[in-house]
Scaffold this active site. Sequence first.
Site, PDB file in Angstrom:
ATOM      1  N   ASP A 498      -4.382  -6.422   5.986  1.00  0.00           N
ATOM      2  CA  ASP A 498      -3.099  -6.041   5.381  1.00  0.00           C
ATOM      3  C   ASP A 498      -3.344  -5.125   4.187  1.00  0.00           C
ATOM      4  OD1 ASP A 498      -4.142  -7.684   3.501  1.00  0.00           O
ATOM      5  OD2 ASP A 498      -2.564  -9.200   3.577  1.00  0.00           O
ATOM      6  N   ASP A 500      -3.246  -5.665   0.938  1.00  0.00           N
ATOM      7  CA  ASP A 500      -4.134  -6.219  -0.079  1.00  0.00           C
ATOM      8  C   ASP A 500      -5.591  -6.124   0.357  1.00  0.00           C
ATOM      9  OD1 ASP A 500      -2.283  -6.808  -1.942  1.00  0.00           O
ATOM     10  OD2 ASP A 500      -2.029  -8.919  -1.356  1.00  0.00           O
TER      11      ASP A 500
END
Length: 632
Positions: A498, A500
């Site tokens: 993702d 992050d």
Amino acid sequence: MSSNYSAKDIQVLEGLEPVRKRPGMYIGSTDERGLHHLVWEVLDNAIDESMAGYCDAITVTIHRDGSVSVLDNGRGIPVEKHEQTGVSAVETVLTVLHAGGKFGGDGYKVSGGLHGVGVSVVNALSIRTEVTVERDGGKYFIAFEAGAPAEPLKQVGDSGNHGTLVQFWPDPKIFETTIFDFNSIKKRVRQQAYLTKGVTISLIDEREGLEDACQFYFEGGISSFVHHLNEDKEKIGPVLMFEGESDNVGVEISLQYTQEFRENILTFANNIQTSEGGTHLTGFSTALTRTLNKYSRENGLLKEKDPNFTNEDVREGLTAIISVKVRDPQFEGQTKSKLGNSNVRTAVDRIFSDKFDEFLLENPTAAKLMAGKCALATRARLAARAARDTVIRKGALEGSNLPGKLADCASKDPNKSELFIVEGDSAGGSAKQGRDRHTQAILPLRGKILNTEEARLDKMLANNEIKSLVVAMGTAIGETFDLAKLRYKKVIIMTDADVDGAHIRTLLLTLFYRHFPTLVLSGNVFIAQPPLYKLQKGKESWYAMSDNEKEEIRLKYDVKGENIQRYKGLGEMNPEQLWDTTMNPETRTLMQVQVSDAERADHIFKVLMGDEVIPRRKFIQTHAAEVKDLDV
Ligand code: 0RA
């Protein structure tokens, strides 16, 4: 340069069969890199013509049918009969290894041909090669297949022009891929345009759906290059440019200081990048240090009690291009990219120190800015050394004190051992349970803490996450870094799929690029490739690494929407799934980090995190469309 250069000057060294048998020996590899090597080779020939002063326009075209052509307006490859081979000179150049006119004779004063294998290698590795030459009032054509003449040289018309067009179709039986990358070629073309003053190089992509074009001409040569490299950096003083010739060595140097921590010095010999440095770099570096020390002493910028600047101090934040032209370049080192000619050191030292000294005397404002930057680097170096000494004294960087959160592997053999760097505790948990404890170690890190932008060694060593990583790897950091002490042959970054995760991966890549470049260069750094999706139908299940793969599986096995799971975090997988898909050496895919990946991460990082607003805004505007899965 002799003007009566003729066919007899082209020496015949050996035949072409070995090239098709062992292509790697001649172009390094048969992957994408090797494929592009063919373009560099043909482009180098045209650049040689420019360096010799006979050509000022080159056009590289990627054609719809997958071939590439390079057109130049040089003298044209000679077409008369070659004494030694009994066939035309152009046929000789295309079919005899090392017969480019670069070896022996007085054909070329300087020549780029390090790859030096010559255009015959390109011919050997192509299903077809066509050469059109215009010279001596005529237009001539010859074609080859797999290196062998297929259509004899014939005059196809009259011409008042001169030049050479080489077009080749790479052999798909030899190369893993035959698809050319516009951006790689563009980067190379731009670099060559910087290095060859006065030449205009155009690049055209004619492939369907990929149509693109660009053109490069740099009035300022390598000083334009320095401008370009420093585009989004904070500059100290102006871009300087020095040129001269000594002992038959042509020297061009351009430089500018920046507020950066790292140095960025690119060196070239006869337009070939020498990434391992060599005598030109040594000559420059010694002269730079000596001249700045002398100036700073004489002008009271260094007091009696102050130590001299070291080479390292004066290179901090320095962007420089060093380009030399040498008659018989000797390339040494592991990748044959280190210049060995010892007279070059003296020539570069002499030219640069004379001209740089003069510049400093005449430009006191710029001189003080530069010396000030060096003084700052010295202070930082001394502070970092003191900090490191303290850390070492406390034993904190020694292997006997492995960090608490490291789940080490049983094996002590680095060649069998792997270190997974995992973000966060939940993913760390799955990885610890799923791993092979004999050979796989897990180090969970908290990513946000890794923000090392502009951090100096002393600050870095105060950061616990980084300290853990350094101790776990065993290599130490900075001046005391030692690759031989690496405890794991593979250091694997394993982050979530993702935003992050991508951020943390960028942080880690930046860290490796800036502080462990040797690790990246020696191919010890990898990125794990966890699946993005799991698709299920009845008892069967499949993993997909990409959206494309997911679609393929979905259509093939008719999997309905709710049976498709999108993995956002590694923590969503149970330990067995993580082992099966991402960690098991038998089934996983690992991506080996190339210097260019790390370099790109460093750039992205700087643009996104640095304090300059304009490049950041530009970057976000340019790339906004690419950010599709922004699940924050
Ligand atoms: C050998 C001798 C001469 C030119 C060249 C080779 C030559 C090779 C290439 C390859 C691509 N473009 C090229 N242009 C020239 C000199 C011939 C003379 O003296 O006229």
